[in-house]
Design a protein around this motif. Sequence first.
Motif, short mmCIF file in Angstrom:
data_model
loop_
_atom_site.label_atom_id
_atom_site.label_comp_id
_atom_site.label_asym_id
_atom_site.label_seq_id
_atom_site.Cartn_x
_atom_site.Cartn_y
_atom_site.Cartn_z
N SER A 53 -11.20 2.81 4.41
CA SER A 53 -11.64 2.03 3.27
C SER A 53 -11.24 2.71 1.99
CB SER A 53 -13.14 1.62 3.40
OG SER A 53 -14.03 2.80 3.75
N ILE A 54 -11.29 4.08 1.92
CA ILE A 54 -10.97 4.62 0.79
C ILE A 54 -9.86 4.54 0.20
CG2 ILE A 54 -10.54 7.03 1.79
CD1 ILE A 54 -12.43 6.63 -1.42
N VAL A 55 -8.72 4.24 1.32
CA VAL A 55 -7.22 4.09 0.83
C VAL A 55 -7.18 2.67 0.64
CG1 VAL A 55 -5.15 3.59 1.94
CG2 VAL A 55 -6.45 5.79 2.70
N PHE A 56 -7.93 1.64 1.07
CA PHE A 56 -7.98 0.36 0.19
C PHE A 56 -8.58 0.58 -1.46
CE2 PHE A 56 -8.16 -1.25 4.50
CZ PHE A 56 -7.29 -2.17 4.47
N LEU A 86 -8.04 3.25 -3.21
CA LEU A 86 -6.99 3.53 -4.16
C LEU A 86 -5.89 2.61 -4.38
CD1 LEU A 86 -5.97 7.11 -2.41
CD2 LEU A 86 -7.10 6.80 -4.75
N PHE A 87 -5.81 1.83 -3.29
CA PHE A 87 -4.68 0.83 -3.43
C PHE A 87 -5.36 -0.33 -4.54
CE2 PHE A 87 -3.07 -3.55 -2.18
CZ PHE A 87 -1.79 -3.29 -2.54
N PHE A 91 -3.91 10.59 -5.01
CA PHE A 91 -3.20 9.64 -4.29
C PHE A 91 -2.37 10.35 -3.18
CE2 PHE A 91 -3.37 5.11 -6.13
CZ PHE A 91 -4.01 5.53 -6.95
N MET A 147 -7.02 0.24 -6.75
CA MET A 147 -7.29 0.83 -8.20
C MET A 147 -5.70 0.83 -8.80
SD MET A 147 -8.25 4.35 -9.32
CE MET A 147 -8.56 4.79 -11.08
N ALA A 148 -4.72 0.96 -7.99
CA ALA A 148 -3.54 1.05 -8.42
C ALA A 148 -2.70 -0.04 -8.70
CB ALA A 148 -2.47 2.04 -7.39
N PHE A 149 -3.15 -1.20 -7.80
CA PHE A 149 -2.53 -2.37 -7.74
C PHE A 149 -3.19 -3.38 -8.48
CE2 PHE A 149 -1.19 -6.46 -5.65
CZ PHE A 149 0.02 -6.61 -6.01
N ILE A 195 0.97 -1.12 0.05
CA ILE A 195 0.00 -0.12 0.09
C ILE A 195 0.64 1.07 0.12
CG2 ILE A 195 -1.55 1.45 1.36
CD1 ILE A 195 -2.98 -1.21 2.19
N PHE A 248 2.70 1.60 -3.36
CA PHE A 248 1.79 2.11 -4.69
C PHE A 248 1.18 3.40 -4.37
CE2 PHE A 248 2.60 -2.14 -6.18
CZ PHE A 248 2.20 -2.03 -7.47
N LEU A 249 0.83 3.70 -3.39
CA LEU A 249 0.30 5.15 -3.13
C LEU A 249 1.44 6.17 -3.19
CD1 LEU A 249 -2.23 4.04 -2.26
CD2 LEU A 249 -2.42 5.14 0.05
N PHE A 288 -13.62 2.36 -7.25
CA PHE A 288 -12.81 2.33 -8.58
C PHE A 288 -12.40 0.88 -9.02
CE2 PHE A 288 -12.20 6.03 -5.60
CZ PHE A 288 -13.08 6.99 -6.19
N LEU A 335 -12.10 10.83 -8.02
CA LEU A 335 -10.93 9.90 -8.60
C LEU A 335 -11.65 9.41 -9.69
CD1 LEU A 335 -8.23 8.43 -8.30
CD2 LEU A 335 -9.15 6.68 -7.38
N ASN A 387 -4.93 -1.38 -12.14
CA ASN A 387 -3.79 -1.03 -13.13
C ASN A 387 -2.53 -1.87 -13.28
OD1 ASN A 387 -5.56 1.06 -13.72
ND2 ASN A 387 -4.60 2.59 -12.34
N TYR A 388 -2.05 -2.21 -12.00
CA TYR A 388 -0.66 -2.88 -11.92
C TYR A 388 -0.83 -4.34 -12.58
CZ TYR A 388 3.90 -4.28 -10.84
OH TYR A 388 5.07 -4.68 -10.62
N TYR A 439 -5.03 13.00 -10.62
CA TYR A 439 -5.03 11.59 -10.15
C TYR A 439 -3.93 11.52 -9.35
CZ TYR A 439 -4.39 6.48 -10.93
OH TYR A 439 -4.24 5.13 -10.76
N GLU A 484 2.54 6.76 -6.98
CA GLU A 484 1.67 7.81 -7.78
C GLU A 484 1.43 9.03 -7.03
OE1 GLU A 484 0.21 7.11 -10.37
OE2 GLU A 484 -0.31 4.97 -10.60
N THR A 540 -15.80 7.67 4.77
CA THR A 540 -15.90 8.21 3.29
C THR A 540 -17.35 8.38 2.85
OG1 THR A 540 -14.09 7.00 2.80
CG2 THR A 540 -15.21 7.91 1.08
#
Lengths: 397, 294
Positions: free
Chosen positions: B122-125, B127-128, A369, B130-132, A27, A30-31, B220, A355, B135-136, A365, A34, A323
Motif C-alpha cells: 500500500s505504501i507504493v500506492f 508514492l504513486f 522513490f 503522490m507523484a501522479f 506506477i 512515475f516511480l 501523502f 516522505l 503532483n502530475y 525525495y 522520480e 507499512t
Amino acid sequence: MKKWIDIIAKRIFTVSGFVTSIVIVLIIAFLFAEAVGLFSQPVIEEGYVLALNKKNEVKNLSALEIKNIFDEEIVNWEEVGGGDVPIKVFRLEDLDKIYTEAELGDEYQFAGDKIVEQVSSDAGMVAFVPESLVEGRTELNYINDNTIPVGDVLLGVEWYPTATPSPIFGILPLISGTIWVSFFAILFALPFGLAVSIYLAEVANPRVSKMLKPVIELLNGIPSVVYGFFGLAVIVPLLQRTFNLPVGESGLAGSIVLAIMALPTIITVAEDAMRNCPRSMREASLALGATQWQTIYKVVVPYSISGITSGVVLGIGRAIGETMAVLMVTGNAAVIPTSILEPLRTIPATIAAELGEAPAGGAHYQSLFLLGVILFFITLIINSCVEVVSARNRLKR
Amino acid sequence: MAIEINQSYNRRKHGMQSIAFGIFRALSCCIVVILFLILGFIIIKGIGVINWDFLTMPPTDGMTAGGIMPAIVGTFWLMIGSAVFAFPVGVMSGIYMNEYAPKGKVVAFIRTMTNNLAGIPSIVFGLFGMAFFVNYLGFGDSIVAGSLTLGLLALPIVIRTTEEAFKDIPNSYREGSLALGATKAQTIWHVLLPMAMPRVITGLILSLGRVSGETAPILFTCAAYFLPRLPESIFDQCMALPYHLYVVATSGTDIEAQLPIAYGTAFVLIVIVLIMNLLANGIRKHFENKLKTK
C-alpha cells in the motif's frame, strides 16, 4: 442505433479491461521517473561547495568521507588520499565568530574574501560554503561536484538522508532491516499457519472449520494501523519487561505483529491447496493401512507442497510490504541490525516516515522513490513466482 | 510374535496421530485466542470512551480531548470516493474478462496483472498517488487524490469478484437473451448484471472495508494531521480514522492523555470493519439461500 451502442459498449469494456495493466505501467513510469533522478543529484548539497587550500591535492570525496570529515571521524587528509595534514573544518557560521559584522560587510559582500583568507591560511582547511560567495575564485581548490554513484546507494551501509554537507543514501540497512523482520515473522507464522491449515483442511469437522473461517477472515480484515496500535500498547511493553530492554520497540515486536498479519494469507492459500488434493489419493493411502496423520504428511502435504509454498511466499510478500504496523513498533533506527531485540527500520516504514519531510524534487525525495521502486520489484518478483507455480499446477491437473 | 510387533507399531502410529492432531488443535485455538485478545483489548478499552460527544465533536486541546467527528466524516468520504471510482471501472473490467476478451492468453494476462496490482504494497500506492494524482494531475492533497489512490487498491478485489460472479452464470441465460434478438450489451445490462449484482456488491463492500482501514496510501495524498472542520469540497484535505489513530498513538503533545482517544478511534475503526464484514457475509448468505430455494 442498437448496434452502435453495442460497439461503443465493447470499446469501453475493452479499455476498462486493461485498466489494471495501465495502472501498473503508470506506477512503474512515475516511480522510475522520480527514482532515477537521484543519480544525477550532486553529492554535495545543492548550491554549496567544499573549498580547499591550494596546496591540497584531494579532488574527489565520497558522501561518506565528507560526512566523516565533518563528524571529525576522519581527522587527517592522509586517510582520504591527501598529504599528511590534519583536517580543519570550516563552516559558514565560523565566519561570524572570527570576523565582526563590519568586516564582513552588511550584505556579506566581503565574506568571499574572508573565506579565501581563512582557507589559504591553513593547508588542512576545508570550508563548506555557498557557491555564490566564492564563485570564480581561483585562489582555492574545490572538491569535484560528482553525481551520486549507483554503487554508493545500493551498497551503502549508512542512511543519513538529511546530513549536511552531503546526505548519505546507503540502502543496505533498510533492506537488511526488511529482510530481518520478515524472516522472523515467517519463522513465527510458519508453524502456526501450517498447523491451522492442515487442521482446517484435513482434521476438523466441517462445523468447526465453518466457525474458524470467519475468525481468519476477520484477522485479515483488521486494519494494519490497529495491529500497530495493539503492538505498541501490548506487545512492546511486554517485550520490554520480559527481555529487560532499554526500549521495547524492536525487530522482535515487528516480527510478532507481522506474523499475526501474515497468518491469514498463509492459512487460506495452503488450505485451498490441500483441499485440492484428489480424494482417490487419500483413500488409497488410508486403504493401505496408513493412519490419517501418515496420510497427511506422506501424501497430502507432498502433493500440495507447491500450493503451500505459494501461501508462504505470499505471506512473505505481505510482510515485506507492510507499512504502518511496522512503522509503529520497530523503533525505526536505520542501522544494520545485529540482534532481533534492537530497533530497526524497514523500507516501507522509511518511506512513510520521511516522505512528508522531504522537499519534492530533492535528492531525499527521489531516494524514497527509489526505495519504492525496489519494494515494487520485490513484490512483483514474489507475485510472478507464485503465478508461475500456480499456472504449472493448473497444467498438471 | 509378528502380531505383537504389528500391534505395538499400530499403537505407536496412532499415538503419533493423536499428538500431531492435538498440536494442530491447540495452535488453531491459539489463533482464535489471538483474535479475541486483539478485538477484546480494543473493545474493552475503547467502549468506555465512546459517547455522543466523542462521535460528534471535533478534537480539541491539541487532540487530548474532544471527539473524532472530522475523522469519521473523512473516512466516510474516502470510502464513497473510492467506490465511485473502483466500482464502475472494476465491474466493467471483470465483464470484459469474462464476456469479451478472447479466452486464453488475454484473460491470463489481465488476471496476472490484476494479481500483481493486488500484491503491490500500500505504501507504493501512496508514492504513486503522490507523484501522479497530487503532483502530475495537480489535485493537491485532496479527497479526490486520496479516493483515487484508495480506489486503485480496491480495484483488484472488485474485478475478481465480478469475474467470478459472471463466470458462474450458466450460458443458457446468455443464449436465451441473444436468441430473443438482444444485443450483447443489452444481454449484459438486462440479464447478466442483475444476476451477478449481489456478489459484485459483496466484493465492493469487502473492498471498502479494506479501504476504510488503509493508512499508507492516504498519508501523502489526502490525510490532514489536524483539521477540526469538515471538508468543504472534494479538493479539500480531510482527516481519516486510521491516520488519526496513527497520529494520536505515536505523536502529539501528550501521548498519555491521548491514549483514551486512540482506544476510542481504534474501536470505531474496528466497528466499521466488523460491520462491513458482517454486511458482506449477510448478503452472501442471503444470496446463497435464494439460489438454494430456486
